[in-house]
Every structure is written in C-alpha cells, then in structure tokens.
Enzyme design. Structure first.
Site, PDB file in Angstrom:
ATOM      1  N   PHE A 105      60.904  19.382 -28.159  1.00 57.50           N
ATOM      2  CA  PHE A 105      60.570  19.529 -29.573  1.00 57.50           C
ATOM      3  C   PHE A 105      60.044  18.194 -30.080  1.00 57.50           C
ATOM      4  O   PHE A 105      60.137  17.191 -29.377  1.00 57.50           O
ATOM      5  CB  PHE A 105      61.830  19.950 -30.361  1.00 57.50           C
ATOM      6  CG  PHE A 105      61.807  21.384 -30.820  1.00 57.50           C
ATOM      7  CD1 PHE A 105      61.407  22.396 -29.976  1.00 57.50           C
ATOM      8  CD2 PHE A 105      62.195  21.727 -32.112  1.00 57.50           C
ATOM      9  CE1 PHE A 105      61.400  23.721 -30.402  1.00 57.50           C
ATOM     10  CE2 PHE A 105      62.176  23.047 -32.541  1.00 57.50           C
ATOM     11  CZ  PHE A 105      61.784  24.040 -31.682  1.00 57.50           C
ATOM     12  N   GLN A 149      59.514  19.386 -46.509  1.00 63.29           N
ATOM     13  CA  GLN A 149      58.818  19.363 -45.227  1.00 63.29           C
ATOM     14  C   GLN A 149      57.715  20.420 -45.148  1.00 63.29           C
ATOM     15  O   GLN A 149      57.922  21.569 -45.520  1.00 63.29           O
ATOM     16  CB  GLN A 149      59.805  19.619 -44.084  1.00 63.29           C
ATOM     17  CG  GLN A 149      59.135  19.600 -42.722  1.00 63.29           C
ATOM     18  CD  GLN A 149      60.135  19.592 -41.582  1.00 63.29           C
ATOM     19  OE1 GLN A 149      60.657  20.621 -41.187  1.00 63.29           O
ATOM     20  NE2 GLN A 149      60.439  18.412 -41.077  1.00 63.29           N
ATOM     21  N   HIS A 196      55.400  22.297 -42.443  1.00 66.19           N
ATOM     22  CA  HIS A 196      55.351  22.560 -41.009  1.00 66.19           C
ATOM     23  C   HIS A 196      53.897  22.594 -40.567  1.00 66.19           C
ATOM     24  O   HIS A 196      53.062  23.186 -41.247  1.00 66.19           O
ATOM     25  CB  HIS A 196      56.035  23.890 -40.700  1.00 66.19           C
ATOM     26  CG  HIS A 196      56.323  24.085 -39.244  1.00 66.19           C
ATOM     27  ND1 HIS A 196      55.340  24.325 -38.324  1.00 66.19           N
ATOM     28  CD2 HIS A 196      57.490  24.049 -38.551  1.00 66.19           C
ATOM     29  CE1 HIS A 196      55.893  24.436 -37.125  1.00 66.19           C
ATOM     30  NE2 HIS A 196      57.194  24.274 -37.235  1.00 66.19           N
ATOM     31  N   LEU A 238      55.248  31.376 -40.152  1.00 70.45           N
ATOM     32  CA  LEU A 238      55.406  30.259 -39.226  1.00 70.45           C
ATOM     33  C   LEU A 238      55.239  30.717 -37.785  1.00 70.45           C
ATOM     34  O   LEU A 238      55.772  31.741 -37.393  1.00 70.45           O
ATOM     35  CB  LEU A 238      56.810  29.682 -39.389  1.00 70.45           C
ATOM     36  CG  LEU A 238      57.163  28.564 -38.413  1.00 70.45           C
ATOM     37  CD1 LEU A 238      56.544  27.265 -38.868  1.00 70.45           C
ATOM     38  CD2 LEU A 238      58.648  28.422 -38.277  1.00 70.45           C
ATOM     39  N   GLU A 248      57.461  25.587 -33.549  1.00 68.52           N
ATOM     40  CA  GLU A 248      57.165  24.298 -32.939  1.00 68.52           C
ATOM     41  C   GLU A 248      57.220  24.405 -31.416  1.00 68.52           C
ATOM     42  O   GLU A 248      56.598  23.621 -30.708  1.00 68.52           O
ATOM     43  CB  GLU A 248      58.211  23.281 -33.418  1.00 68.52           C
ATOM     44  CG  GLU A 248      57.985  21.890 -32.902  1.00 68.52           C
ATOM     45  CD  GLU A 248      58.575  20.837 -33.830  1.00 68.52           C
ATOM     46  OE1 GLU A 248      58.560  21.048 -35.055  1.00 68.52           O
ATOM     47  OE2 GLU A 248      59.033  19.811 -33.333  1.00 68.52           O
ATOM     48  N   ARG A 257      57.358  16.333 -37.570  1.00 70.59           N
ATOM     49  CA  ARG A 257      56.568  17.279 -38.356  1.00 70.59           C
ATOM     50  C   ARG A 257      55.809  16.632 -39.499  1.00 70.59           C
ATOM     51  O   ARG A 257      54.665  17.010 -39.790  1.00 70.59           O
ATOM     52  CB  ARG A 257      57.488  18.355 -38.936  1.00 70.59           C
ATOM     53  CG  ARG A 257      57.947  19.287 -37.877  1.00 70.59           C
ATOM     54  CD  ARG A 257      58.893  20.299 -38.424  1.00 70.59           C
ATOM     55  NE  ARG A 257      59.324  21.161 -37.330  1.00 70.59           N
ATOM     56  CZ  ARG A 257      60.222  22.111 -37.437  1.00 70.59           C
ATOM     57  NH1 ARG A 257      60.817  22.320 -38.595  1.00 70.59           N
ATOM     58  NH2 ARG A 257      60.539  22.851 -36.403  1.00 70.59           N
ATOM     59  N   HIS A 266      57.761  24.262 -45.602  1.00 73.52           N
ATOM     60  CA  HIS A 266      58.628  24.870 -44.608  1.00 73.52           C
ATOM     61  C   HIS A 266      60.115  24.641 -44.839  1.00 73.52           C
ATOM     62  O   HIS A 266      60.926  25.524 -44.624  1.00 73.52           O
ATOM     63  CB  HIS A 266      58.244  24.343 -43.227  1.00 73.52           C
ATOM     64  CG  HIS A 266      59.070  24.894 -42.115  1.00 73.52           C
ATOM     65  ND1 HIS A 266      59.143  26.245 -41.867  1.00 73.52           N
ATOM     66  CD2 HIS A 266      59.854  24.291 -41.184  1.00 73.52           C
ATOM     67  CE1 HIS A 266      59.948  26.447 -40.828  1.00 73.52           C
ATOM     68  NE2 HIS A 266      60.394  25.293 -40.410  1.00 73.52           N
ATOM     69  N   ARG A 268      63.239  16.120 -41.546  1.00 72.47           N
ATOM     70  CA  ARG A 268      64.121  16.766 -40.586  1.00 72.47           C
ATOM     71  C   ARG A 268      63.390  17.003 -39.276  1.00 72.47           C
ATOM     72  O   ARG A 268      62.215  17.357 -39.276  1.00 72.47           O
ATOM     73  CB  ARG A 268      64.553  18.108 -41.163  1.00 72.47           C
ATOM     74  CG  ARG A 268      65.055  19.080 -40.158  1.00 72.47           C
ATOM     75  CD  ARG A 268      65.483  20.357 -40.801  1.00 72.47           C
ATOM     76  NE  ARG A 268      64.402  21.306 -40.998  1.00 72.47           N
ATOM     77  CZ  ARG A 268      63.884  22.059 -40.036  1.00 72.47           C
ATOM     78  NH1 ARG A 268      64.289  21.930 -38.789  1.00 72.47           N
ATOM     79  NH2 ARG A 268      62.933  22.936 -40.293  1.00 72.47           N
TER      80      ARG A 268
END
Lengths: 254, 650
Positions: free
Chosen positions: B142, B256, B258, B268, B271, B302, B370, B406
């Site tokens: 990730f 955030q 995304h 979405l 990721e 991100r 996001h 995050r």
C-alpha cells in the site's frame, strides 16, 4: 435525441391511513450513463421529495437498493437506464415488509435468517491474543470467501416462489450462508447439526427447484451448486452414509 | 407520549468501529444498544476493498516488519501531525485485532509458499514466498509503507470483516435498532446522558438514556460534491456533538482526497490497484508519476499522489470529458486472472458503472474526497473532550493516529483497533457509573426536537422559506471548489463567508412535501444545518492554517511549518454562534521529531524549541482544552517503550 423516460413508481405510505397503493408516473430526459440511483435522486430532488427508497454505497456492494425493475429483482444502483425500455416500472421487492414506496425491511428479515442459521463460527476454542493465527490453506480461504460474498440484497428472496408463500423459508441466501460455514474448518458443527438445520421444508427441501435465485443473484453466487451439494449431503446423512466431515469442500465450486 | 429507552451503553453507528466497541462494552458486562441509520451490514465499512495494516510480517516483502516500523510509517504519513502515543497504541494492537478477526471467521487471504508473481514499480517480478509461513495471513503493498503489511480478503476486506463482526454481535445477542438516527445529544452540566433519536421508519422521536454514549457514525464526505463516501456519510455524529457547544472537532481541515475515484459517479477503486502494480497515465498515455516521485512512484501517500495528479492536470495533461478532466488508471498489464480474482470488485465497478473493461481498456479516474481525518476530539481512551460520558471511535473521531494524512489501510484497521481498545476502557468506565434516569431532561430534549420538526413543516413566518436541496447543493459546490486539494487564502475566505450565509439561510428551511411518516426530505432537512456547520469548521480551519501539511495544501503557504503549526486545531461552536471558534493544542508527545517524509518534496520550516520543551507543555495544554482523565497515565506507553529501547541498546 435523448430519450424521454417514464418511470412508473409504486407509491404507498403504510403509516398514513389515507394513503392508497398506486403507481405514479415521473418523466425525465435520459442523460449519458444514467443509472437508477441518479434517476431516483433526480425525481426526489425535483418532483417527489418524500419518495422513499434505499441507497447507501451506490456502488453495488452494500445490498441496499434491491427493487423490482420491470418485474425483475435487481440492484438499482448498477442498472443503467440505457439497458431498459423507455417505460421503466419500479416496485418494492415482495416477501419483505414494506416500509414505504420502494423501501422494504430487508434488515429484519436478514437478521432473523442469520440468527436461525446461527451465522457465526461455532467453536470451543477461546481466542488467544498471544498466539499466532491458526493457519488456513489459501484455497480454503478463497472458497469460503466465494460464498461469503453475499451482500444480503434480498433479490434471491424476492424472486423465490417458496419465500413468497412461506415466511419461514431460509431462501437461497440462508442456504448459501449455511454452506459458507460448512466449508469453514473453524466451525465445529458436525453433519448432524447441519442436518437439523437444513433438512426441513424451511430449509433445502422447501425449494421447488425453479432456481430464479441463481438467475437474479447480482453477485453471481453459485447458488445452483450450493443447493445441489446441500441436498446430496443431507440425503447421505439421512441414509447414514456421511462421514463426519464438516470441513470438506463443495467439490463443484472452483 | 414519547418513549424513553434506557441502557448502559448506547452506540450510535453499526459499522466496524461501533460494533467492535459494542462487543467490548458487552464483554465488560454492560447492556448495549446499537443504533444505525441502516441495517448494520449496509454500513460504509462494507465498501472498503483494500485491507487493514498490521505488522504481522508474514510474506516475503513483509519480512522484518514490526510494530515499530508500522508506527513510524504512520507518523511519517501523518506528516508529524498525529498523536504519536495513539499511533503506537494503534500499531501495537493491530496484529492482535487481525488475529482475533481470523479466529472469529474472516477468510483472510493466506500466504502460499513458493514463487509468486507481482508487479513492483512497473516491473514484473517473481518472489519466493516463505514455505514456513504457509497459511498465515497474507499482505499486499500500500502507499507510504516500508513493508508489505496490508492484510486483506481478496477484494472484499471491509465486507468480510463487517459480516464477521456483525455475526459476533448477533452471537452475543447485542440489540441493534436499525433505521434510527440520533438527532441530538442529551446533556447537562458537562455530562452526556444519551440521545434523542428519530425513527426512519415512522418519523417518531424517542429518547435513549445511557451511562456512556459512543459515536461511531463514520466520516462526513458528503459535505463535498464529489465524494467516494456512501450517501449516508453526512457527518450526523460529528454534527450533534458540535451542537452541544462543548465538544470540539479536531483537525477538521484535514480532508483526504483519494487518487482513484472513477469519473463520473465518484465510486472508489481501491489503492490495491496501485499496490498490485497499476499505473497512472495522462492524456498521452504517458506514465507520469515516476517523474514526480522517483522512489515511491504511484505508491507515495495519498495526499502526495492526489496533489501530483492535480498538478499534472493543471499542466494541461488531463483528459477532457463532459464530467470534467481526469487521468487514466491502467490495469491492463495485471492480466485477466488477477483482475477477476484479487481485484474483482474493481473489475465489476468498471464494467457495471462505466461500461469499461479494465482488462482491455483504461479507467478514467481523478482525485475525489475520500476520508475525514478530523472528527470528534477524544483523548487516547476515546473519551470526548469536555463532555463526560461521550465517546467516539473510528472515522467519526479524531483519536488521532492519522494527523494531517491517513495511510491507506490504516482507517479500516483503526475501526477494529479503536473499537477493541477504547471500547474496553469505555466499558470499564461505564461499569463505574450509575445510570441517572433524568426523564425530565429527556422529555425536554425531545420537545426541543419536536419544535424543530414542526418549524420545518410550517416554515417561519415573515422569512423566505429555503429549499433543502438547493442549499445542500450550494454548500457542496462551495466546498468542492474552494476547499479542495489545493487551497488559497482568498478562496478559503470566500468559502467561509459563503458558508456562513448558507448556514443562516438553513435556519429558515421549509419542507416542500407533507408526508407524515419517515419523510426523507425531513431527514435531510434535520441534517442540513449540521452539514453546513461541519463545512464551516473545515473551511475556517483551512483558512487559519497557514502552512501545508499532509492533506492540507496551501498554494500561498507551501512549506510545512513546524515552528508555528505543529498543532491540532479544535473547532467548537458556541450555542447560538454564527461560526465556529478555533483553538489549538500541541499534536501530542513527540517521540519521533518532525523530519522528511521521503516523498512529497516540500520544504519545511523547522521547530525552534527542543522536543523536550515541546513535550513539557503538552499535558497542561490538553487539560486546558478539556481532555478527560485517562485510564493510563499520559505518556505511559511511550515511556515504557523508551525504557525498553534503552535496555535493548545497553
């Protein structure tokens, strides 16, 4: 020229004594990539602010928006209007309690089903926070996940002849849930336990074999195979031939 | 006659965090009721496809992983804006939380020993997975991490965890009341007594009285026009907390975006697409990320990837479309087998919602709102500042392991970890309280909400009656345009002015429909002023924070400024005020001093005081801001760690 769509929507508010069930027509111009999530919100925004329907994720994963679209139960969020004729009839799913308009109480039905099949791992082992996780073959994990993918949308229940006449029928979703736990080596229930759960008219023998469930499942769960496996295994148990092999896999599911 | 229901613990929200907290509270012997807008399994937790970070270090690329590394990645990812002590609690607890979920039935993807093929930084590589780890929980890569650490269930991690969690809730016989919405908190004298709740089946009001009230209602993404969030993520829990006038919301400006929301519909795609080797391409089908981020490429954090994408679009490299400019996500090289198993949800989303086949075609994506790093400010036990008996866990809270950004996979993990850790402390705390049945207070609170409802039906005499949808659209557009990925002082100021005006107008709403029961227009009208208030907290916080840190990026203040802004903002809304009051507290005790993230590339203005000088002021300032007493003394986790580290060295 964009099409003019006519959405014939079932309207009824059970909490209002003056409300009478009826279909109401709403017209709108079709836009590119229009789906029923967007279309219904447009109606709510511009024509009927009190129209009841359920969406949550609007991405086909939460299972909220099952409804009868031209007579077929399916997820509204991922239904593109381009795939439908100009007149689209929307009705709430049968077999569930109506909340109002297109909204039905799937939550209560599914909690009831899950409690009846005791939809949890039955084990005498206590969780040990100090220990490494119990190992599992990845193939087994994938097989469990395959059946765990049910999103409780209720389409299989709405499309099921038995579920529409027998309130206590577990439906394809219930039997699939049982199948999921039968596959799971962590669950210590044995063949006798499963037999008591499924070999009844509320369980696998209530099925009339029309298999609409398999046709309408939006997640394309292998329901046909689940039923076949379940019946075969229960017949074996009844004949006293089954080994006590709760962890074996469904051979037909790859 | 209004109904009053009593319980020991009232949990508002039945996603992962709420249900896990309920399980902990129940294990401590409390009677628990969970309220939910929707049946629990429909909660937004189910939509998380990617996975949960936990330093189990089971696969080859996870070798040598530790809680220490997970903690450090999290602190870096937060741009040193997080509470480092909480980040440590989180990283230390995450492995146990994952294993517990395995015990209760999650079909985690497992390690298969032997050679396995992956795409890493654009190259196809074969890695030998360790046979001795066969059957343990597998990990994927990730963004912003030093090891592969994301535990996952194929493409349905959130779904399988939520179903298992809800199974546990049923097994324990915990009561869930679904289609119920808490519309105000009942409180007096700095103590929370429960909530006034509207039934979304009938429209009736009830009061739930409890010793402890836990808010776990998720994020507030729907205040933005384009959000990946489920449509129920309207910040109801944060709003009713703010309405008390006491409870502050922390770091609301930290939002955030995304990198990969699809265009249109903003759904979405995980990721995991980039973690598994997907590329980002521009109008020329050129892979641009390695030019900006040579090391991390598509897998920088991100905030960085979203900014680089926006930057690249601003350079004229975006793909024009009727729904706005976008870039491409290229998954074609991953192959049909991978896309139809490990990324099946992505495949389905592209096919059903776009009519695009990712095996053969490019997927249109753009950065989309996001996640809300900000939320109800709680101490490290999860107990809200300034209101005794109110708790919060998960995205609705600002516990604050995420700081200003995050990392992917940390939020899903947070839900379970915070539910477990804070839920237990909350359950123990509730055991020491006695239930006060103040029915007078409850009746009064219901009457107040009844009045609001009547006013929405009848409108206000002598005022312009405002339309719910119009105001919502205006507020969402304002936030989208002026409080987005790149922010500027003058635009933020305009946003504050505009939202203030919209808030005033939202006090004069009148419904256009008249149905009596669970009218959805009524539900939205009750939420709307609160949503605009949240928007104002975001906009004002962003206007005042004159630096760039994590998800908050100011074009007029591009540096991260540790001299002036190593702080967490706290937004309170005094009763009757027209806008929030913003104050600040230190981010927490510093163990890792602010440094370079190694990606993102911005300049920093360094701290002037020493770390120990900074740490000395932490406790006093927290107490001043309304920090509740904690079960464990402040800093005890860190101190133990520091002592442990020093014994290891010697």
């Amino acid at each position: 020229m964009p099409r003019e769509l006519t959405l014939k929507i079932f309207r009824y508010d059970p909490s209002d004594p003056e409300s009478k069930p009826c279909f109401v027509e709403y017209k709108m111009e079709e836009t590119p990539r229009l789906n029923l999530f967007v279309a219904l919100h447009r109606i709510r925004e511009n024509q009927a602010p009190d129209l009841q329907f359920d969406f949550v994720c609007r991405a086909g994963v939460c299972g909220s928006c099952g409804m009868m679209i031209n007579g077929r139960p399916t997820l509204a969020c991922r239904t593109l209007t381009a795939e439908l004729p100009e007149t689209i009839t929307l009705a709430p799913m049968p077999a569930f309690k109506l909340i109002g308009d297109l909204s039905v109480d799937t939550g209560t039905w599914f909690r009831g089903m899950s409690e009846r099949v005791e939809s949890w791992i039955h084990t005498k082992t206590e969780f040990d926070p100090e220990a490494e996780e119990e190992r599992m073959d990845d193939g087994t994990a994938q097989k469990i996940y395959e059946l765990e993918r049910c999103i409780e949308c209720g389409c299989c229940v709405a499309g099921c002849a038995t579920a529409n006449i027998r309130e206590d029928f577990l439906g394809a979703t219930g039997l699939n849930r049982i199948g999921r736990f039968m596959l799971d080596p962590r669950d210590e229930r044995d063949s006798k336990d499963w037999f008591e759960l499924v070999s009844t008219d509320e369980g696998v023998f209530g099925c009339m074999g029309l298999m609409a469930c398999d046709d309408v499942c939006p997640k394309e769960l292998p329901l046909l195979e689940v039923f076949a496996y379940m019946r075969r295994r229960m017949s074996q148990v009844a004949a006293g031939r089954a080994k006590d092999d709760a962890g074996t896999s469904l051979p037909v599911i790859n | 006659m209004s109904e009053i229901i009593t319980t020991d613990v009232l949990v508002i929200g039945a996603g992962l965090a709420g249900e896990r907290a309920a399980i902990s509270a129940s294990a401590e012997g409390n009677e628990v009721i969970i309220l939910s807008l929707v049946p629990p399994r429909r909660s937004h937790s189910c939509a998380a496809q990617g996975g949960m970070q936990a330093a189990l270090g089971n696969c080859a690329k996870g070798e040598g992983d530790s809680e220490e590394l997970h903690w450090l990645d999290t602190v870096k990812g937060s741009d040193w804006g997080c509470d480092q002590e909480v980040a440590r609690i989180f990283a230390d607890t995450a492995p146990v939380a994952m294993r517990e979920m395995a015990h209760h039935g999650v079909p985690w993807t497992r390690v298969k020993g032997g050679p396995a093929e992956y795409f890493i930084k654009g190259e196809k590589v074969t890695i030998e997975e360790p046979h001795e780890k066969e059957g343990l929980i597998m990990h994927r890569d990730f963004g912003g991490v030093s090891r592969w650490r994301t535990c996952y269930t194929a493409d349905g991690t959130g779904h399988t965890i939520l179903y298992t969690m809800d199974n546990m809730v049923m097994q324990l016989g915990i009561t869930v009341h679904d289609r119920m919405e808490a519309i105000s908190l009942i409180h007096e004298g700095g103590k929370c007594y429960g909530a006034v709740v509207r039934c979304l089946r009938t429209g009736a009001l009830k009061a739930y009285l409890a010793k402890a009230t836990v808010i776990a209602t998720g994020g507030f993404g729907r205040i933005y026009k384009y959000s990946t969030n489920a449509i129920i993520n309207q910040g109801t829990g944060q709003s009713i907390s703010l309405d008390t006038g006491l409870v502050p919301l922390g770091n609301m400006e930290a939002v955030q975006f995304h990198p990969t929301g699809i265009v249109p519909t903003d759904i979405l795609v995980t990721e995991g697409c980039r973690g598994d080797g997907g590329f980002l391409l521009d109008i020329d089908e050129y892979r641009f990320m390695p030019d900006y981020e040579p090391d991390k490429q598509e897998l920088a954090s991100r905030d960085v990837v979203s900014r680089r994408m926006t930057e690249h679009i601003h350079k004229g490299k975006g793909v024009p479309s009727p729904d706005g400019e976008h870039l491409w996500l290229d998954l074609r090289h991953l192959g049909e087998n991978h896309l139809r198993t490990k990324l099946r949800e992505v495949y389905d989303i592209c096919m059903y919602f776009l009519g695009v086949n990712p095996i053969k075609e490019l997927v249109p994506v753009r950065p989309t709102q996001h996640y809300s790093m900000g939320g109800i400010r709680v101490n490290k036990d999860g107990h809200a500042y300034s209101l005794n008996g109110l708790w919060s866990v998960g995205e609705s809270s600002c516990w604050d392991l995420h700081g200003m950004n995050r990392l992917g996979g940390n939020s899903l993990a947070e839900t379970v970890v915070a539910g477990m850790f804070c839920g237990q402390l909350m359950g123990e705390w509730a055991n020491k309280q006695s239930l006060e049945l103040n029915s007078g207070l409850a009746t009064e609170a219901i009457a107040e909400q009844q009045l609001r409802i009547e006013k929405l039906i009848n409108g206000c005499a002598g005022e312009v009656n405002e339309n719910v949808n119009n105001l919502l659209n205006e507020a969402q557009e304002t936030l989208q345009e002026k409080v987005g990925i790149f922010r500027k002082g003058d635009e933020l100021e305009e946003a504050v002015v505009r939202l203030r005006e919209l808030y005033k107008r939202s006090l004069n709403l009148k419904l256009s429909s008249s149905s009596k029961g669970a009218n959805p227009e009524m539900a939205l009208a009750l939420r709307l002023p609160g949503m605009i208030k949240l928007g104002l907290c975001v906009a004002k916080g962003a206007f005042l924070r004159t630096e760039s840190r994590g998800g908050h990026s100011r074009e007029d203040y591009p540096e991260r400024n540790d001299r002036d802004w190593l702080k967490r903002s706290l937004a309170r809304w005094p009763v009757g005020a027209e806008e929030p009051e913003i104050s600040y507290e230190p981010v927490g005790l510093l163990e890792s001093p602010p440094g370079q993230r190694g990606y993102g590339g911005a300049e920093n203005i360094p701290m002037e005081e020493s770390v120990s000088e900074y740490n000395d002021q932490v406790k006093d300032k927290w107490i001043k801001e309304g920090w509740q007493d904690t079960a464990n003394p402040l800093g005890s986790g860190l101190k133990e760690m520091v002592e442990y580290a020093s014994t290891k060295e010697s």
